[in-house]
Design a protein around this motif. Structure first.
Motif, PDB file in Angstrom:
ATOM      1  N   THR A  14       0.794  -0.873  -0.079  1.00 33.57           N
ATOM      2  CA  THR A  14      -0.101  -0.083  -0.048  1.00 33.57           C
ATOM      3  C   THR A  14       1.010   1.175  -0.089  1.00 33.57           C
ATOM      4  O   THR A  14       2.360   1.537   0.077  1.00 33.57           O
ATOM      5  CB  THR A  14      -0.502   0.229   1.595  1.00 33.57           C
ATOM      6  N   ALA A  15       0.120   1.719  -0.339  1.00 29.54           N
ATOM      7  CA  ALA A  15       0.756   3.620  -0.145  1.00 29.54           C
ATOM      8  C   ALA A  15       2.293   3.957   1.409  1.00 29.54           C
ATOM      9  O   ALA A  15       3.050   4.145   1.016  1.00 29.54           O
ATOM     10  CB  ALA A  15      -0.139   4.824  -0.154  1.00 29.54           C
ATOM     11  N   ASP A 735       0.066   9.384  -1.779  1.00 24.28           N
ATOM     12  CA  ASP A 735      -1.040   8.950  -2.069  1.00 24.28           C
ATOM     13  C   ASP A 735      -1.197   7.414  -2.635  1.00 24.28           C
ATOM     14  O   ASP A 735      -1.699   6.406  -2.990  1.00 24.28           O
ATOM     15  CB  ASP A 735      -2.346   9.233  -2.689  1.00 24.28           C
ATOM     16  N   TYR A 736       0.451   7.183  -3.520  1.00 25.78           N
ATOM     17  CA  TYR A 736       0.380   5.742  -4.254  1.00 25.78           C
ATOM     18  C   TYR A 736       1.998   5.310  -3.958  1.00 25.78           C
ATOM     19  O   TYR A 736       2.354   4.406  -4.178  1.00 25.78           O
ATOM     20  CB  TYR A 736       0.270   6.264  -5.699  1.00 25.78           C
ATOM     21  N   THR A 740       5.517   3.976  -7.555  1.00 29.95           N
ATOM     22  CA  THR A 740       4.359   4.073  -8.215  1.00 29.95           C
ATOM     23  C   THR A 740       4.111   5.737  -9.495  1.00 29.95           C
ATOM     24  O   THR A 740       4.065   5.122 -10.540  1.00 29.95           O
ATOM     25  CB  THR A 740       2.870   3.745  -7.263  1.00 29.95           C
ATOM     26  N   VAL A 763      -3.658   4.481 -10.436  1.00 28.24           N
ATOM     27  CA  VAL A 763      -3.912   3.027  -9.576  1.00 28.24           C
ATOM     28  C   VAL A 763      -3.579   1.867 -10.416  1.00 28.24           C
ATOM     29  O   VAL A 763      -3.016   1.227  -9.950  1.00 28.24           O
ATOM     30  CB  VAL A 763      -5.240   2.762  -9.147  1.00 28.24           C
ATOM     31  N   GLN A 766      -0.384   1.691  -9.705  1.00 32.23           N
ATOM     32  CA  GLN A 766      -0.212   0.880  -8.408  1.00 32.23           C
ATOM     33  C   GLN A 766      -0.834  -0.937  -8.180  1.00 32.23           C
ATOM     34  O   GLN A 766       0.095  -1.256  -7.672  1.00 32.23           O
ATOM     35  CB  GLN A 766      -1.160   1.580  -7.457  1.00 32.23           C
TER      36      GLN A 766
END
Length: 949
Positions: A14-15, A735-736, A740, A763, A766
């Motif tokens: 995850t971020a 956020d990413y 990413t 996304v 990601q």
């Protein structure tokens, strides 16, 4: 979670996890000097390991540390160079990659004027903010080599280079710069004649100095500049609006002559043009440089005007018979000489500008022209001018033609005078039409030509006199014949001219490099000795220049440094005892520091030289002759925006060539290879009032866009705060994750192309990294899920084809297609082993290594978890096994009488007879042929089988 949605596995990528991983590895790299590039000599040499002979010097164009910070468009090129540098480190090269700051400039000075904050304070704060943003993205920079142009130790060497250029002259016989001392010795020895023929020893020291100064590559000149009294400073052409006012403050701008430093870049015009052929640069950039230099071959032609000779340069001497008037620039030195006190009796009323006398007309017109920028003068469609009151004689036909003053002619190009041929030049046609002047065509237009001035090729017409005729000749033959006639009759000679002008090298500002020059009581410029460098900027009570009445065109600049009187007026011993001197109160332009920064990156801590010769030769020297190219040397990859296509690149090349001529560097050019990255643009949205609304608050429904329920209009263009569509790399990293963000920017499209930003698409990048993470790490337990199982034949073919393709893509800067190949391989491995207990190590490790240039933090983490104690920054990078790159089978289309009727698959190594038999045995083909034997069977290897019935 309790809302019914799926709980996020504890060890998912995850971020938040990405941020922890990225911070940890950035600290590791910094602590271990992972990106330190070793020099052959000096403090940055590394004696602990042999220095690789295979090196790579990669450089980004100098960023300016703006207080506004970065948006996602800014790092595109930085990420590109970082990916390229990382790949090359992994294949064993010694890679120099760092970043500095072009930190002098007007924005910090303007802020200082407004707030009283010293520009250095603002600049250093901006640098810290900039660094925090780029460091968050994990760039592999050698931090030891970072510099800023405002560093005193850096601009010490900028001043030193200025002195090298000042103390040089251009020897046209040897076609290179030489020390000015050699020129002085040549005059003293009688090897060169003085202008008036007197012996050198008969001249006073002042007379000798005047002759020497006229040869220097840096000299003082009364140059026309854009003077804005309301600002108290000179402004660049680009800072003047079309109506002749300053962009900043909207003050009137006047053209006037000011005594300024100039650099004789024109001495290098031919080399700057010709050496472009030796550079690996985009054709577009080369073309822009050639056009800026503007080398033109033509003739100098002399027209008699009373007691004077007016010389013009023309690229079209073949059109001389069509010259029906002449035009001088308002600044031409002969304007006053050619302006009588009264108008001729037969003067046309349209020519006088409504003035009672020629001097009044000229004065009024000059004042009007002084309010226009050079760009406006060149591009204005409305042709204005006044008659000088004098006539000249066309040497081709003895015609008496009027001489005008008009602002569409510039003193800075050619001789500041033109022969006007309205039949063959549209600007001349427009002027002739406005003033009722004769128009004579000298080139026959085609029958279907319905325009005005004809600029194309064609036979010469109306072009003959008693001993010359051009009629019927094509343009090139007519040019050659006319030049021979001019030279034979003493009216002119063949010549080469350039658009390029000498470089105005001074600014009336504070925040810039001081000149290492003082003036004696006679106003003679004296270069300071090297042991008195650097000349540091003093503190001043006020950072703004003295301003004047905006309409006071006769005012003179008073730069901020003139207020530091204790600094300006000094007593120095320059070898002949203490004397009083005055410092120069101008500063160098912002271009100065960016002309040579690649050389200081090589040797940033050297206190004895601006760069050690051995280190420069290693990083920038020309490649050996056995490479089969005429290599000028220079760094290996320079990346930046196309906006610097002309001036920065031209100025840097000029400085570097001077340093080469003087023996200070081994490379003839600073930048061997140049790549311009594209721009990241963004959608913006306006409401019914035409106001911009925050782009990140807009939603899309069935191709329509809404903000707070109201439909808004989408537009596409530049990313910026005013359009409320800025996305920062900080936001993306938060956020990413930085990896990413890096992967998304590289995967968006070819590096050189511009592309639209779409946060919603990030996304996808990601999810790719999450799938790859899952191949190595169990999301539930965090345990590594790889084993030693042997991959299948198909696995190995898929893997090694990807390795071969990714290596080629990385080497050729095709990062988007490299990313696509990694996604394809990852999808294949996920489909094959994603639901299995483990992924074969032989597939997982190469995938991680290939990902590393684009996503270095994630790759380092996975490599470490796979049990490797050492960083992967220096490799290994996977190497393809050739046996898996060969196709096992080949499919052949089968044509019967020219039409494809079927296809057959055969072994890749099948010979022609085997292919022929397979094609004839194919079911559909056999049915078509029946029992008949084909007349001919042609096998085209690896392409097709053609059967003729």
């Amino acid at each position: 979670m309790t809302d019914g949605t799926e709980t996020t596995p504890a060890h998912r990528y995850t971020a938040e996890l990405a941020e922890r991983i990225e911070k940890r590895w950035q600290e590791h790299w910094s602590a271990h000097g992972t990106y330190h590039a070793a020099n052959p000599a000096g403090p940055l040499a590394d004696d602990s390991r042999p220095l690789p002979s295979d090196k790579l010097f990669v450089q980004d164009m100098f960023p300016y540390p703006s207080g506004a910070g970065l948006h996602v468009g800014h790092p595109l090129g930085f990420i590109g160079t970082d990916v390229f540098a990382r790949y090359n480190r992994m294949i064993g090269r010694n890679v120099l990659h760092t970043m500095g700051f072009d930190a002098f400039g007007l924005p910090a000075e303007q802020y200082a004027v407004q707030t009283g904050t010293h520009p250095r304070t603002t600049t250093e704060a901006n640098i810290e903010r900039y660094l925090s943003q780029i460091q968050r993205l994990g760039f592999g920079h050698d931090e030891r080599r970072r510099i800023a142009t405002t560093d005193i130790e850096y601009y010490r060497w900028t001043q030193w280079i200025f002195l090298q250029i000042f103390n040089s002259w251009y020897d046209t016989d040897q076609d290179r710069a030489r020390p000015i001392a050699e020129l002085e010795r040549a005059f003293a020895a009688g090897e060169r004649a003085t202008p008036d023929g007197r012996a050198w020893g008969e001249l006073s020291r002042a007379e000798q100095r005047e002759i020497i100064d006229a040869h220097r590559l840096v000299y003082l000149s009364d140059a026309p500049v854009n003077w804005a009294p309301g600002l108290g400073t000179v402004v660049a052409n680009e800072e003047v609006t079309a109506d002749g006012r300053s962009e900043r403050g909207n003050f009137p701008v006047f053209r006037k002559n000011l005594r300024q430093w100039m650099m004789r870049i024109t001495a290098y015009a031919d080399r700057l043009v010709d050496d472009l052929d030796r550079l690996d640069w985009p054709d577009k950039i080369k073309s822009m440089q050639r056009n800026w230099i503007g080398r033109s071959r033509g003739a100098n032609v002399r027209f008699r005007a009373g007691a004077h000779s007016l010389e013009v340069f023309t690229t079209r001497p073949d059109t001389l018979f069509g010259a029906t008037y002449m035009v001088l620039a308002p600044e031409h030195p002969l304007v006053d000489e050619l302006t009588p006190a009264e108008w001729p009796a037969d003067v046309d009323g349209r020519w006088t500008g409504g003035a009672a006398t020629p001097p009044e007309a000229i004065a009024a017109y000059r004042e009007q022209a002084a309010r226009k920028s050079e760009l406006d003068r060149q591009e204005s469609k409305d042709k204005t001018g006044v008659f000088t009151g004098s006539y000249a004689v066309n040497p081709a036909n003895d015609a008496r033609i009027p001489v005008f003053v008009a602002d569409y002619v510039l003193m800075g190009y050619g001789t500041g005078a033109i022969m006007a041929v309205p039949g063959q030049d549209q600007r001349d046609w427009d002027f002739a039409t406005a003033f009722g002047l004769d128009i004579v065509r000298t080139v026959q237009p085609p029958e279907d030509f319905d325009g005005q001035a004809y600029t194309g090729d064609g036979p010469a017409i109306n072009s003959s006199n008693a001993d010359l005729t051009l009629n019927g000749m094509g343009v090139e033959d007519a040019k050659k014949t006319m030049i021979e006639w001019l030279e034979g009759h003493g009216h002119g000679e063949g010549s080469v001219q350039y658009k390029l002008r000498d470089w105005l090298f001074a600014r009336q500002r504070y925040w810039g490099e001081p000149f290492p020059i003082v003036y004696d009581e006679a106003g003679t410029p004296i270069p300071l000795p090297e042991d008195q460098l650097p000349v540091e900027l003093p503190d001043v009570p006020d950072y703004s220049p003295t301003t004047f009445d905006p309409e006071d065109a006769d005012s003179e600049p008073e730069p901020p440094l003139s207020k530091a009187t204790d600094w300006v007026n000094v007593t120095l011993d320059l070898g002949d005892g203490p004397k009083s001197y005055r410092r120069d109160t101008n500063v160098m332009p912002q271009w100065a520091g960016s002309c040579w920064y690649q050389l200081r990156y090589i040797d940033p801590t050297n206190t004895e030289r601006f760069v050690d010769a051995e280190n420069e030769r290693y990083w920038m020297g020309p490649r050996p002759a056995e490479h089969g190219v005429d290599d000028p040397g220079g760094l290996d990859l320079y990346m930046g925006g196309v906006e610097h296509a002309v001036l920065h690149l031209l100025y840097a090349r000029f400085w570097h060539k001077v340093l080469y001529d003087l023996g200070h560097v081994s490379s003839e050019e600073p930048y061997r290879r140049l790549v311009n990255q594209g721009y990241i643009q963004a959608y913006a949205y306006t409401d019914s009032r035409g106001f911009y609304v925050p782009a990140d608050e807009v939603t899309e429904e069935n191709g329509r866009f809404f903000h707070n329920g109201e439909e808004v209009t989408q537009e596409y263009g530049k990313m910026g705060k005013s359009l409320k569509n800025v996305v920062t790399p900080d936001d993306m990293a938060r956020d990413y994750g930085a990896d990413t963000f890096r992967f998304y920017e590289m995967a968006m499209g070819p590096l050189e192309d511009s592309r639209p930003w779409a946060t919603k698409d990030v996304v996808g990048a990601q999810r790719f990294l999450q799938r790859l993470w899952r191949l190595v790490v169990d999301e539930a337990s965090g345990e590594v899920r790889v084993d030693g199982a042997e991959p299948t034949e198909q696995d190995l073919r898929q893997l090694h084809r990807t390795i071969a393709g990714v290596r080629e893509d990385y080497a050729e800067l095709r990062f988007n297609t490299a990313g696509a190949k990694l996604i394809e391989l990852n999808n294949y491995v996920t489909k094959t082993y994603g639901s299995a207990a483990a992924t074969p190590r032989a597939l997982a490790e190469p995938l991680v290594l290939m990902l590393a240039p684009m996503c270095p933090h994630l790759a380092e983490e996975l490599w470490h978890r796979l049990g490797h104690p050492d960083s992967l920054v220096h490799g290994p990078f996977p190497v393809p096994d050739e046996q898996y790159l060969v196709d096992e089978t080949v499919e052949y289309p089968i044509q019967v009488n020219g039409k494809v009727r079927s296809r057959v698959v055969v072994a890749a190594d099948a010979d022609q007879e085997a292919i022929r038999k397979a094609a004839l045995a194919e079911e559909k083909i056999a049915a078509l042929l029946g029992d008949a034997e084909p007349r001919k069977v042609i096998v085209v290897p690896n392409r097709l089988v053609n059967i003729v019935k």
